[in-house]
Design an enzyme around this catalytic site. Structure first.
Site, PDB file in Angstrom:
ATOM      1  CG  ASP A  30      -2.089   0.941   1.081  1.00  0.00           C
ATOM      2  OD1 ASP A  30      -3.228   0.461   0.927  1.00  0.00           O
ATOM      3  OD2 ASP A  30      -1.849   2.174   1.092  1.00  0.00           O
ATOM      4  CB  ILE A  31       0.775   4.283  -2.118  1.00  0.00           C
ATOM      5  CG1 ILE A  31       1.857   5.228  -2.625  1.00  0.00           C
ATOM      6  CG2 ILE A  31      -0.513   5.037  -1.802  1.00  0.00           C
ATOM      7  CD1 ILE A  31       1.544   5.827  -3.996  1.00  0.00           C
ATOM      8  CD  GLU A  94      -9.913   6.626   0.454  1.00  0.00           C
ATOM      9  OE1 GLU A  94      -8.758   6.444   0.014  1.00  0.00           O
ATOM     10  OE2 GLU A  94     -10.175   7.370   1.414  1.00  0.00           O
ATOM     11  CB  VAL A  95      -9.278   1.702  -5.052  1.00  0.00           C
ATOM     12  CG1 VAL A  95      -8.975   1.133  -6.435  1.00  0.00           C
ATOM     13  CG2 VAL A  95      -8.274   2.800  -4.697  1.00  0.00           C
ATOM     14  CG  HIS A  99      -8.646  -3.173  -2.556  1.00  0.00           C
ATOM     15  ND1 HIS A  99      -9.590  -2.450  -3.265  1.00  0.00           N
ATOM     16  CD2 HIS A  99      -8.456  -2.492  -1.394  1.00  0.00           C
ATOM     17  CE1 HIS A  99      -9.937  -1.380  -2.572  1.00  0.00           C
ATOM     18  NE2 HIS A  99      -9.271  -1.391  -1.422  1.00  0.00           N
ATOM     19  CG  MET A 100      -8.089  -9.287   1.971  1.00  0.00           C
ATOM     20  SD  MET A 100      -7.717 -11.053   2.054  1.00  0.00           S
ATOM     21  CE  MET A 100      -8.916 -11.682   0.903  1.00  0.00           C
ATOM     22  CG  HIS A 101      -6.855  -3.055   3.071  1.00  0.00           C
ATOM     23  ND1 HIS A 101      -6.180  -1.867   2.907  1.00  0.00           N
ATOM     24  CD2 HIS A 101      -8.072  -2.861   2.490  1.00  0.00           C
ATOM     25  CE1 HIS A 101      -6.941  -0.989   2.268  1.00  0.00           C
ATOM     26  NE2 HIS A 101      -8.104  -1.571   2.010  1.00  0.00           N
TER      27      HIS A 101
HETATM   28  P1  5GP Z   1      -9.757   1.244   0.168  1.00  0.00           P
HETATM   29  O1  5GP Z   1      -9.869   2.498   0.977  1.00  0.00           O
HETATM   30  O2  5GP Z   1     -10.413   1.383  -1.185  1.00  0.00           O
HETATM   31  O3  5GP Z   1     -10.194  -0.001   0.906  1.00  0.00           O
HETATM   32  O4  5GP Z   1      -8.218   1.008  -0.073  1.00  0.00           O
HETATM   33  C1  5GP Z   1      -7.502   1.609  -1.093  1.00  0.00           C
HETATM   34  C2  5GP Z   1      -6.043   1.574  -0.697  1.00  0.00           C
HETATM   35  O5  5GP Z   1      -5.274   1.824  -1.869  1.00  0.00           O
HETATM   36  C3  5GP Z   1      -5.657   2.621   0.329  1.00  0.00           C
HETATM   37  O6  5GP Z   1      -5.128   1.981   1.483  1.00  0.00           O
HETATM   38  C4  5GP Z   1      -4.619   3.485  -0.391  1.00  0.00           C
HETATM   39  O7  5GP Z   1      -3.561   3.906   0.439  1.00  0.00           O
HETATM   40  C5  5GP Z   1      -4.145   2.554  -1.504  1.00  0.00           C
HETATM   41  N1  5GP Z   1      -3.696   3.243  -2.689  1.00  0.00           N
HETATM   42  C6  5GP Z   1      -4.317   4.293  -3.298  1.00  0.00           C
HETATM   43  N2  5GP Z   1      -3.630   4.652  -4.391  1.00  0.00           N
HETATM   44  C7  5GP Z   1      -2.557   3.810  -4.480  1.00  0.00           C
HETATM   45  C8  5GP Z   1      -1.470   3.707  -5.413  1.00  0.00           C
HETATM   46  O8  5GP Z   1      -1.354   4.432  -6.390  1.00  0.00           O
HETATM   47  N3  5GP Z   1      -0.561   2.714  -5.168  1.00  0.00           N
HETATM   48  C9  5GP Z   1      -0.647   1.876  -4.103  1.00  0.00           C
HETATM   49  N4  5GP Z   1       0.302   0.945  -3.967  1.00  0.00           N
HETATM   50  N5  5GP Z   1      -1.678   1.952  -3.201  1.00  0.00           N
HETATM   51  C10 5GP Z   1      -2.602   2.903  -3.394  1.00  0.00           C
END
Ligand code: 5GP
Ligand code: ZN
Length: 114
Positions: A30-31, A94-95, A99-101
């Site tokens: 994660d970034i 947000e994306v 995806h699984m963290h």
């Molecule tokens: P969500 O909030 O959708 O569950 O998780 C999206 C995750 O994607 C966040 O933890 C965020 O930090 C990560 N993320 C967003 N943009 C990027 C990127 O360009 N590269 C990487 N490696 N992670 C990203």
């Protein structure tokens, strides 16, 4: 999907620190890590979230869970890690590509803040 961040990472059009890939999924760091180890496992297929799943993806989801455990072991956090899937904006998604963290590497706090 042409306008999806994770589809672009999977395709290699946007760089990411990839640590695992196979025919079905890719895992990368994660970034903006929220723990010492914060890894995302992403299916190659563009699926929005769990609510977008059909029965044909049952095996894929099972494999994602098993792969999460393998990655946790390979990353030396196999003794304690958390897996999270945020589904929908109110849950923090947000994306909008499933995806699984995987979070670990330090004691983790409560699941949700009040
Ligand atoms: P969500 O909030 O959708 O569950 O998780 C999206 C995750 O994607 C966040 O933890 C965020 O930090 C990560 N993320 C967003 N943009 C990027 C990127 O360009 N590269 C990487 N490696 N992670 C990203
Ligand atoms: Zn996508």
């Amino acid at each position: 999907m042409s306008d999806c961040l994770f589809c672009k990472i999977i395709a290699g059009d946007i760089p990411a620190d990839k640590i695992y890939e196979d025919d079905d999924m890719v895992a990368f760091r994660d970034i903006a890590p929220q723990a010492p180890q914060h890894i995302l496992i992403v299916p190659r297929k563009h699926i929005i979230n769990l609510s977008d799943l059909s029965e044909t993806e049952d095996a894929l989801i099972g494999k994602m869970m098993r792969t999460a455990a393998k990655i946790a072991a390979d990353e030396s956090i196999g003794d304690g890690y958390r897996t999270i899937i945020n589904n929908g904006a109110p849950a923090g998604q947000e994306v909008f590509h499933l995806h699984m963290h995987i979070l670990g590497g330090a004691p983790l706090g409560p699941l949700v803040s009040k």
